[in-house]
Design an enzyme around this catalytic site. Structure first.
Site, PDB file in Angstrom:
ATOM      1  N   TYR A 164      61.447  38.234  45.352  1.00  0.00           N
ATOM      2  CA  TYR A 164      60.497  38.960  44.915  1.00  0.00           C
ATOM      3  C   TYR A 164      61.155  40.006  43.739  1.00  0.00           C
ATOM      4  O   TYR A 164      62.123  40.562  44.086  1.00  0.00           O
ATOM      5  CB  TYR A 164      59.706  39.819  45.858  1.00  0.00           C
ATOM      6  CG  TYR A 164      58.418  40.514  45.107  1.00  0.00           C
ATOM      7  CD1 TYR A 164      57.486  39.868  44.498  1.00  0.00           C
ATOM      8  CD2 TYR A 164      58.511  41.893  45.033  1.00  0.00           C
ATOM      9  CE1 TYR A 164      56.578  40.742  43.651  1.00  0.00           C
ATOM     10  CE2 TYR A 164      57.791  42.777  44.579  1.00  0.00           C
ATOM     11  CZ  TYR A 164      56.577  42.102  43.800  1.00  0.00           C
ATOM     12  OH  TYR A 164      55.768  43.056  42.829  1.00  0.00           O
ATOM     13  N   ASP A 186      57.737  53.858  36.792  1.00  0.00           N
ATOM     14  CA  ASP A 186      56.797  52.810  36.845  1.00  0.00           C
ATOM     15  C   ASP A 186      55.471  52.974  36.448  1.00  0.00           C
ATOM     16  O   ASP A 186      54.520  53.025  37.055  1.00  0.00           O
ATOM     17  CB  ASP A 186      56.637  52.021  38.527  1.00  0.00           C
ATOM     18  CG  ASP A 186      55.808  50.702  38.290  1.00  0.00           C
ATOM     19  OD1 ASP A 186      55.652  50.239  37.681  1.00  0.00           O
ATOM     20  OD2 ASP A 186      55.317  50.663  39.714  1.00  0.00           O
ATOM     21  N   ASP A 210      56.569  40.417  39.325  1.00  0.00           N
ATOM     22  CA  ASP A 210      55.464  41.535  38.978  1.00  0.00           C
ATOM     23  C   ASP A 210      55.551  41.263  37.585  1.00  0.00           C
ATOM     24  O   ASP A 210      56.448  41.915  36.804  1.00  0.00           O
ATOM     25  CB  ASP A 210      56.067  42.735  39.463  1.00  0.00           C
ATOM     26  CG  ASP A 210      55.010  43.977  39.390  1.00  0.00           C
ATOM     27  OD1 ASP A 210      54.109  43.407  38.596  1.00  0.00           O
ATOM     28  OD2 ASP A 210      55.290  45.098  39.804  1.00  0.00           O
ATOM     29  N   ASP A 248      52.952  43.131  35.898  1.00  0.00           N
ATOM     30  CA  ASP A 248      52.096  44.185  35.610  1.00  0.00           C
ATOM     31  C   ASP A 248      50.700  43.645  35.337  1.00  0.00           C
ATOM     32  O   ASP A 248      50.148  43.056  35.904  1.00  0.00           O
ATOM     33  CB  ASP A 248      52.654  44.921  34.688  1.00  0.00           C
ATOM     34  CG  ASP A 248      53.725  45.897  35.286  1.00  0.00           C
ATOM     35  OD1 ASP A 248      53.804  45.705  36.387  1.00  0.00           O
ATOM     36  OD2 ASP A 248      54.514  46.561  34.402  1.00  0.00           O
ATOM     37  N   HIS A 270      52.489  37.970  39.604  1.00  0.00           N
ATOM     38  CA  HIS A 270      51.209  38.393  39.944  1.00  0.00           C
ATOM     39  C   HIS A 270      50.898  39.502  38.682  1.00  0.00           C
ATOM     40  O   HIS A 270      51.739  40.105  38.080  1.00  0.00           O
ATOM     41  CB  HIS A 270      51.282  39.162  41.226  1.00  0.00           C
ATOM     42  CG  HIS A 270      52.053  40.234  41.274  1.00  0.00           C
ATOM     43  ND1 HIS A 270      51.750  41.521  40.705  1.00  0.00           N
ATOM     44  CD2 HIS A 270      53.146  40.618  41.946  1.00  0.00           C
ATOM     45  CE1 HIS A 270      52.736  42.468  41.232  1.00  0.00           C
ATOM     46  NE2 HIS A 270      53.480  41.912  41.946  1.00  0.00           N
ATOM     47  N   GLU A 290      47.740  42.385  37.658  1.00  0.00           N
ATOM     48  CA  GLU A 290      47.044  43.243  38.415  1.00  0.00           C
ATOM     49  C   GLU A 290      45.846  43.563  37.626  1.00  0.00           C
ATOM     50  O   GLU A 290      45.711  43.530  36.341  1.00  0.00           O
ATOM     51  CB  GLU A 290      47.925  44.516  38.764  1.00  0.00           C
ATOM     52  CG  GLU A 290      48.332  45.204  37.572  1.00  0.00           C
ATOM     53  CD  GLU A 290      49.427  46.123  38.165  1.00  0.00           C
ATOM     54  OE1 GLU A 290      49.468  47.098  38.043  1.00  0.00           O
ATOM     55  OE2 GLU A 290      50.632  45.715  38.555  1.00  0.00           O
ATOM     56  N   CYS A 332      52.255  53.177  39.360  1.00  0.00           N
ATOM     57  CA  CYS A 332      52.747  52.547  40.745  1.00  0.00           C
ATOM     58  C   CYS A 332      51.437  52.368  41.510  1.00  0.00           C
ATOM     59  O   CYS A 332      50.732  53.358  41.557  1.00  0.00           O
ATOM     60  CB  CYS A 332      53.517  53.337  41.259  1.00  0.00           C
ATOM     61  SG  CYS A 332      54.156  52.900  43.098  1.00  0.00           S
ATOM     62  N   ARG A 382      46.522  40.545  41.728  1.00  0.00           N
ATOM     63  CA  ARG A 382      46.677  41.865  42.492  1.00  0.00           C
ATOM     64  C   ARG A 382      45.390  42.586  42.093  1.00  0.00           C
ATOM     65  O   ARG A 382      45.036  42.767  41.015  1.00  0.00           O
ATOM     66  CB  ARG A 382      47.868  42.358  42.027  1.00  0.00           C
ATOM     67  CG  ARG A 382      47.829  43.810  42.759  1.00  0.00           C
ATOM     68  CD  ARG A 382      49.101  44.457  42.359  1.00  0.00           C
ATOM     69  NE  ARG A 382      49.321  45.952  42.211  1.00  0.00           N
ATOM     70  CZ  ARG A 382      50.245  46.789  42.015  1.00  0.00           C
ATOM     71  NH1 ARG A 382      51.504  46.253  41.986  1.00  0.00           N
ATOM     72  NH2 ARG A 382      50.041  47.944  41.808  1.00  0.00           N
ATOM     73  N   GLU A 432      46.503  45.725  46.800  1.00  0.00           N
ATOM     74  CA  GLU A 432      47.554  46.733  47.143  1.00  0.00           C
ATOM     75  C   GLU A 432      46.977  47.865  47.793  1.00  0.00           C
ATOM     76  O   GLU A 432      45.661  48.338  47.706  1.00  0.00           O
ATOM     77  CB  GLU A 432      47.796  47.367  45.449  1.00  0.00           C
ATOM     78  CG  GLU A 432      48.969  48.434  45.602  1.00  0.00           C
ATOM     79  CD  GLU A 432      50.352  48.087  45.748  1.00  0.00           C
ATOM     80  OE1 GLU A 432      50.423  47.749  47.038  1.00  0.00           O
ATOM     81  OE2 GLU A 432      50.947  48.048  45.102  1.00  0.00           O
ATOM     82  N   ASN A 456      51.958  43.583  51.086  1.00  0.00           N
ATOM     83  CA  ASN A 456      53.084  44.624  50.529  1.00  0.00           C
ATOM     84  C   ASN A 456      53.297  45.637  51.581  1.00  0.00           C
ATOM     85  O   ASN A 456      52.599  46.588  51.847  1.00  0.00           O
ATOM     86  CB  ASN A 456      52.507  45.270  49.339  1.00  0.00           C
ATOM     87  CG  ASN A 456      53.631  46.209  48.693  1.00  0.00           C
ATOM     88  OD1 ASN A 456      54.637  45.949  49.048  1.00  0.00           O
ATOM     89  ND2 ASN A 456      52.799  47.010  47.641  1.00  0.00           N
TER      90      ASN A 456
END
Length: 304
Positions: A50, A64, A91, A93, A118, A120, A128, A163, A193, A215
């Site tokens: 990952y 982040d 990731d 974003d 992924h 989100e 974050c 996500r 998340e 996660n």
């Protein structure tokens, strides 16, 4: 013998990722912030790699909060993906912009050799996922983001994971309803998340009929569950996104303080990865053999 890239094609890695999600065995994907870390993940025997946006941004010296670019993410992700034969999920974003940007993100990550990513449902720029103060876009906007991503996919085995960060903003019920809508929009995998505890993970599994990713990040809002617990619940994959970076930075800080205080690193040699182990991971001997075979090769004389 493959020395300069993975020995498995990008297409086969994507097939392996999908097969793992369908296998009934929890897929464990530690975060790798560098290709060398990815090699160690593969050597120990995990099922995949990952690439965390939080770890990548931190390694660049940035928080982040959506400051990294698609170019930076694709370049680092591609280097990590090429380092092993394992599939790599990254990731992405919020897709780095509007739905059209999300579509371009998928094409770029496919070209870089990733097996999946992924996206989100936070607003852009994001925060974050385990911090307070997050905001999510309306579900309809995320569905457009996903539709653009799914439509841009050229390899049907490239995994698009949705996500949702709605648990910490709108509550668990909303997160579940969003997840169902994202599955209907074409998401292959759902990542919720900041679920709080075993009960919330269990309820999510019971109500969402799709492959699920958990996660297990440290110092966040989620109870740290074991792989056995997640497997028993029926989760398909688990990520440990920033674990390797936190381990590395903790060791680096202790080592630097030792040198600063003692004037030497002699007292912490046992805490270091030995040169021999590093060379083993890098396949140093194989590179030497390849080099020797080239420089010692002589063309046979042609017979007259």
């Amino acid at each position: 013998m493959t020395l300069f890239s993975a020995g498995v094609s990008d297409a086969d890695k994507r097939i392996a990722l999908r097969a793992g999600l369908d296998s009934g065995t929890l897929q464990r994907w530690p975060g790798a912030f560098s290709p060398l870390v990815a090699k160690l993940v593969a050597d120990i025997g995990f099922e995949g790699v990952y690439v965390s946006g939080a770890a990548l941004s931190a390694d660049l010296g940035l928080p982040d909060i959506g400051l990294t670019t698609l170019t930076e993410v694709a370049a680092r992700g591609g280097a990590i993906a090429r380092a092993t034969d394992l599939p790599t999920l990254i990731d992405a974003d919020t897709g780095f912009g509007e739905p059209m940007s999300a579509a371009r993100t998928i094409a770029t990550l496919e070209d870089a050799g990733l097996a999946g990513c992924h996206l989100e449902d936070q607003v852009n720029p994001k925060r974050c996922g385990h911090l307070d103060g997050k905001e999510v876009v309306p579900a309809e906007e995320m569905i457009k983001r996903l539709a653009a991503a799914v439509g841009a996919r050229r390899d049907p085995n490239f995994v698009i994971c949705a996500r949702t960060d709605a648990r910490g903003v709108e509550g668990l019920d909303s997160a579940i309803e969003r997840a169902k809508a994202y599955v209907d929009a074409g998401a292959d995998l759902i990542f919720t998340e900041a679920l709080a505890d075993l009960g919330e993970f269990e309820r999510f599994r019971a109500e969402v009929d799709a492959p699920l990713l958990a996660n297990m990040t440290e110092f966040g809002k989620s109870e740290l569950l074991t792989a056995d617990q997640l497997g028993a619940l029926g989760y398909n994959a688990v990520i440990y996104p920033v674990t390797t970076l936190r381990l590395a930075m903790g060791a680096v800080e202790r080592g630097l303080r030792q040198i600063d205080g003692q004037g030497t690193q002699a007292g912490i040699l046992d805490d270091m990865q030995h040169r021999a182990r590093l060379y083993e991971l890098l396949r140093y001997a194989d590179y030497n053999d390849f080099d020797d075979s080239i420089f010692t090769y002589s063309r046979p004389r042609e017979q007259s």
